[in-house]
Design an enzyme around this catalytic site. Structure first.
Site, short mmCIF file in Angstrom:
data_model
loop_
_atom_site.label_atom_id
_atom_site.label_comp_id
_atom_site.label_asym_id
_atom_site.label_seq_id
_atom_site.Cartn_x
_atom_site.Cartn_y
_atom_site.Cartn_z
N CYS A 63 8.31 3.12 -4.18
CA CYS A 63 8.45 1.67 -4.37
C CYS A 63 9.84 1.15 -4.02
O CYS A 63 10.85 1.59 -4.58
CB CYS A 63 8.15 1.31 -5.83
SG CYS A 63 8.24 -0.47 -6.14
N ARG A 66 11.94 -1.70 -6.91
CA ARG A 66 12.28 -1.25 -8.25
C ARG A 66 13.49 -1.92 -8.91
O ARG A 66 13.73 -1.70 -10.10
CB ARG A 66 12.48 0.27 -8.25
CG ARG A 66 11.20 1.06 -8.07
CD ARG A 66 11.46 2.57 -8.09
NE ARG A 66 11.84 3.07 -6.76
CZ ARG A 66 12.33 4.29 -6.56
NH1 ARG A 66 12.52 5.12 -7.57
NH2 ARG A 66 12.61 4.69 -5.33
N TRP A 234 4.82 -8.82 -6.44
CA TRP A 234 4.55 -9.74 -5.34
C TRP A 234 4.53 -8.90 -4.05
O TRP A 234 4.89 -7.73 -4.06
CB TRP A 234 5.58 -10.87 -5.27
CG TRP A 234 7.00 -10.42 -5.29
CD1 TRP A 234 7.73 -9.90 -4.26
CD2 TRP A 234 7.88 -10.47 -6.43
NE1 TRP A 234 8.98 -9.58 -4.68
CE2 TRP A 234 9.12 -9.94 -6.00
CE3 TRP A 234 7.75 -10.89 -7.75
CZ2 TRP A 234 10.22 -9.82 -6.85
CZ3 TRP A 234 8.84 -10.77 -8.61
CH2 TRP A 234 10.05 -10.26 -8.15
N GLU A 239 3.57 -5.86 4.43
CA GLU A 239 2.32 -5.23 3.96
C GLU A 239 1.12 -5.99 4.53
O GLU A 239 0.11 -5.41 4.94
CB GLU A 239 2.24 -5.25 2.44
CG GLU A 239 3.34 -4.48 1.73
CD GLU A 239 3.16 -4.55 0.24
OE1 GLU A 239 2.31 -3.79 -0.28
OE2 GLU A 239 3.86 -5.34 -0.41
C1 HEM Z 1 7.92 -6.96 -7.74
C2 HEM Z 1 7.63 -6.77 -6.46
C3 HEM Z 1 7.27 -5.44 -5.84
C4 HEM Z 1 7.35 -5.18 -4.51
C5 HEM Z 1 7.83 -6.14 -3.41
C6 HEM Z 1 6.90 -3.82 -4.31
C7 HEM Z 1 6.79 -3.23 -3.06
C8 HEM Z 1 6.13 -2.04 -2.84
C9 HEM Z 1 5.70 -1.58 -1.54
C10 HEM Z 1 5.91 -2.32 -0.22
C11 HEM Z 1 5.09 -0.38 -1.72
C12 HEM Z 1 4.48 0.50 -0.63
C13 HEM Z 1 3.01 0.06 -0.56
C14 HEM Z 1 2.32 0.55 0.72
O1 HEM Z 1 3.03 0.99 1.64
O2 HEM Z 1 1.09 0.47 0.77
C15 HEM Z 1 5.14 -0.09 -3.13
C16 HEM Z 1 4.62 1.05 -3.69
C17 HEM Z 1 4.51 1.25 -5.06
N1 HEM Z 1 4.94 0.40 -6.06
FE1 HEM Z 1 6.00 -1.30 -5.82
N2 HEM Z 1 6.58 -3.26 -5.52
C18 HEM Z 1 6.77 -4.22 -6.48
C19 HEM Z 1 6.48 -4.09 -7.84
C20 HEM Z 1 5.90 -2.96 -8.41
C21 HEM Z 1 5.50 -2.87 -9.80
C22 HEM Z 1 5.57 -4.02 -10.82
C23 HEM Z 1 5.03 -1.62 -10.00
C24 HEM Z 1 4.48 -0.97 -11.25
C25 HEM Z 1 4.78 -1.41 -12.49
C26 HEM Z 1 5.15 -0.91 -8.72
C27 HEM Z 1 4.78 0.41 -8.53
C28 HEM Z 1 4.58 0.97 -7.25
C29 HEM Z 1 3.93 2.25 -7.03
C30 HEM Z 1 3.40 3.20 -8.11
C31 HEM Z 1 3.87 2.43 -5.65
C32 HEM Z 1 3.26 3.64 -4.88
C33 HEM Z 1 1.76 3.37 -4.74
C34 HEM Z 1 1.02 4.57 -4.11
O3 HEM Z 1 1.48 5.72 -4.35
O4 HEM Z 1 0.00 4.35 -3.41
N3 HEM Z 1 5.69 -1.74 -7.78
N4 HEM Z 1 5.78 -1.11 -3.80
N1 LIG Z 2 3.50 -5.25 -3.29
C1 LIG Z 2 2.75 -4.23 -3.73
N2 LIG Z 2 2.33 -3.33 -2.86
C2 LIG Z 2 1.69 -2.15 -3.16
C3 LIG Z 2 2.14 -1.32 -4.18
C4 LIG Z 2 1.46 -0.13 -4.44
C5 LIG Z 2 0.35 0.24 -3.67
C6 LIG Z 2 -0.07 -0.61 -2.65
C7 LIG Z 2 -1.28 -0.26 -1.86
O1 LIG Z 2 -1.21 1.09 -1.49
C8 LIG Z 2 -2.28 1.44 -0.66
C9 LIG Z 2 -2.41 2.92 -0.62
C10 LIG Z 2 -1.41 3.37 0.44
N3 LIG Z 2 -1.05 2.17 1.17
C11 LIG Z 2 -1.95 1.07 0.75
C12 LIG Z 2 0.57 -1.79 -2.39
C13 LIG Z 2 2.38 -4.13 -5.15
C14 LIG Z 2 1.16 -3.91 -5.74
C15 LIG Z 2 1.23 -3.85 -7.15
C16 LIG Z 2 2.49 -4.04 -7.62
S1 LIG Z 2 3.55 -4.31 -6.35
#
Ligand code: HEM
Ligand SMILES: N/C(=N/c1cccc(CO[C@@H]2CCNC2)c1)c1cccs1
Length: 358
Positions: A63, A66, A234, A239
């Site tokens: 993420c 963070r 958000w 994405e």
């Molecule tokens: C507040 C704005 C946030 C933004 C802009 C953001 C952005 C992202 C992005 C771009 C990814 C990669 C997603 C992908 O490539 O498909 C990601 C992954 C992730 N985010 Fe964040 N995030 C945010 C908030 C959060 C929150 C609130 C949580 C949990 C409380 C979180 C937990 C995670 C987790 C667990 C992943 C990995 C998901 C996976 O393994 O498939 N994020 N985030």
């Molecule tokens: N902006 C975000 N993006 C993502 C965060 C975590 C996971 C994903 C979707 O992950 C899918 C599985 C691997 N790529 C697409 C998108 C958030 C979703 C929930 C909180 S922030």
């Protein structure tokens, strides 16, 4: 794998020290050990869940968002057991998190596993997502949703077969089985996509939803497994603009964007794909900003991540990360992340994938 009690003591000591409650650790651990001995599991206080969920976000190596880990809004829905109550909690989550466009990062926690038995699972990957259909005339909607859409239609739901049908919530509980619920439109905010310089882009009829809310990951805190703990933030513009709309096996919009911009697509070296990609991403950011819906561009998000790295160091914590997820899919080498190294070490609390329930 540590025993439940070992996981608990690791979490409680880390969590209480961060909360400045070091002197309460011993007393709390006595209560927990007692509960584990009597019931085979223990119940978290709201404070433990709230801070535990924030720690899990802070430990999410993939993420980029963070920096704001400590601002997470945590809703306690552990008393919900009826599917209709769970659905109403999910509607409330959407309404509260959407906040008319000023999105609030929010997590709702439902009942955890009890002595290894799953109580609740949300089958949706995200609370709001578009359906996908394979038809004789080709694919309609989001190709990634085809398997889940089939499950929904097996359960009795029927989509309109547009490119943007909102899927129903599918909730499975041990006590009541599988139930599905249509999300009332008032809880769904969407953004119509237009371009600041090319008016014809809006004629593509593209739109996307405001709130990304992951519903299928497990939240693990101190050995307790929350198999339903949907969380939203958000979007980062890429994405939507560089993956959901651009991937060939998603909405595959680059050729259409290129022709609207009169780009010469006859050879790669024109970089027509790259020019179409940048303009599509500009359109996404412009449209969300114009609609007053929170979104972050990948340059700002990277700078925020650098601030997160700085904050963690001054808090005496090591920053862990997964490089190939942290770099954005557009212009990655223009961000500091690309030029850094990150240790992909596993810290708890954290979020994990879980076996698909269908
Ligand atoms: C507040 C704005 C946030 C933004 C802009 C953001 C952005 C992202 C992005 C771009 C990814 C990669 C997603 C992908 O490539 O498909 C990601 C992954 C992730 N985010 Fe964040 N995030 C945010 C908030 C959060 C929150 C609130 C949580 C949990 C409380 C979180 C937990 C995670 C987790 C667990 C992943 C990995 C998901 C996976 O393994 O498939 N994020 N985030
Ligand atoms: N902006 C975000 N993006 C993502 C965060 C975590 C996971 C994903 C979707 O992950 C899918 C599985 C691997 N790529 C697409 C998108 C958030 C979703 C929930 C909180 S922030």
């Amino acid at each position: 794998m540590n025993s439940l009690e070992e996981e608990a003591v690791l979490f409680i000591s880390k969590c209480y020290k961060e909360l400045g409650k070091g002197e309460c650790i011993e007393k709390r651990m006595k209560e927990i050990t007692q509960q584990i001995t009597s019931f085979g599991y223990y119940e978290h206080t709201y404070e433990e869940i709230s801070h535990g969920a924030k720690m899990a976000w802070r430990n999410s190596n993939k993420c980029i968002g963070r920096l704001f880990w400590d601002t997470l809004h945590v809703i306690d829905a552990r008393t919900n057991s009826k599917p209709s109550d769970i659905a109403n909690s999910l509607f409330y989550h959407l309404e509260s998190a959407t906040n008319n466009g000023r999105i609030k990062p929010t997590l709702t926690v439902f009942q955890p596993k009890k002595s290894g038995e799953e109580q609740i699972r949300i089958w949706n990957h995200q609370l709001i997502r578009y359906a996908g259909y394979e038809t004789s005339e080709g694919i309609i909607g989001d190709p990634l949703s085809i398997p889940f859409t089939k499950e929904c239609e097996k359960l009795g739901w029927r989509g309109n077969r547009t490119n943007f049908d909102i899927l129903p919530l599918v909730i499975e509980t041990k006590e009541y089985g599988i139930h599905w619920f249509t999300i009332p439109e008032k809880y769904i905010l969407e953004v119509d996509i237009e371009h600041p310089d090319y008016p014809s882009v809006k004629d593509l009829g593209l739109k996307w939803y405001a709130v990304p809310a992951i519903a299928d990951m497990k939240l693990e805190i101190g050995g307790i497994e929350y198999t339903a703990a949907p969380f939203n933030g958000w979007y980062m513009g890429t994405e939507i603009g560089a993956r959901n709309f651009a991937d060939k096996d998603r909405y595959n919009m680059l050729p259409k964007i290129a022709s609207l911009l009169n780009l010469d697509t006859s050879k790669n070296s024109n970089l027509w794909k790259d020019r179409a990609l940048v303009e599509l991403n500009r359109a996404v950011l412009y449209s969300y900003q114009k609609s007053g819906v929170s979104i972050v561009d990948h340059h700002t998000a990277s700078e925020q991540f650098r601030k997160f790295e700085k904050n963690e160091k001054s808090s005496g914590r090591k920053v862990t990360g997964k490089w190939n997820w942290l770099i954005p899919p557009v212009s990655p080498a223009t961000t500091h992340i690309f030029h850094e190294h990150y240790n992909d070490e596993w810290e708890t609390p954290n979020f994990t994938y879980q076996m698909s329930p269908f």
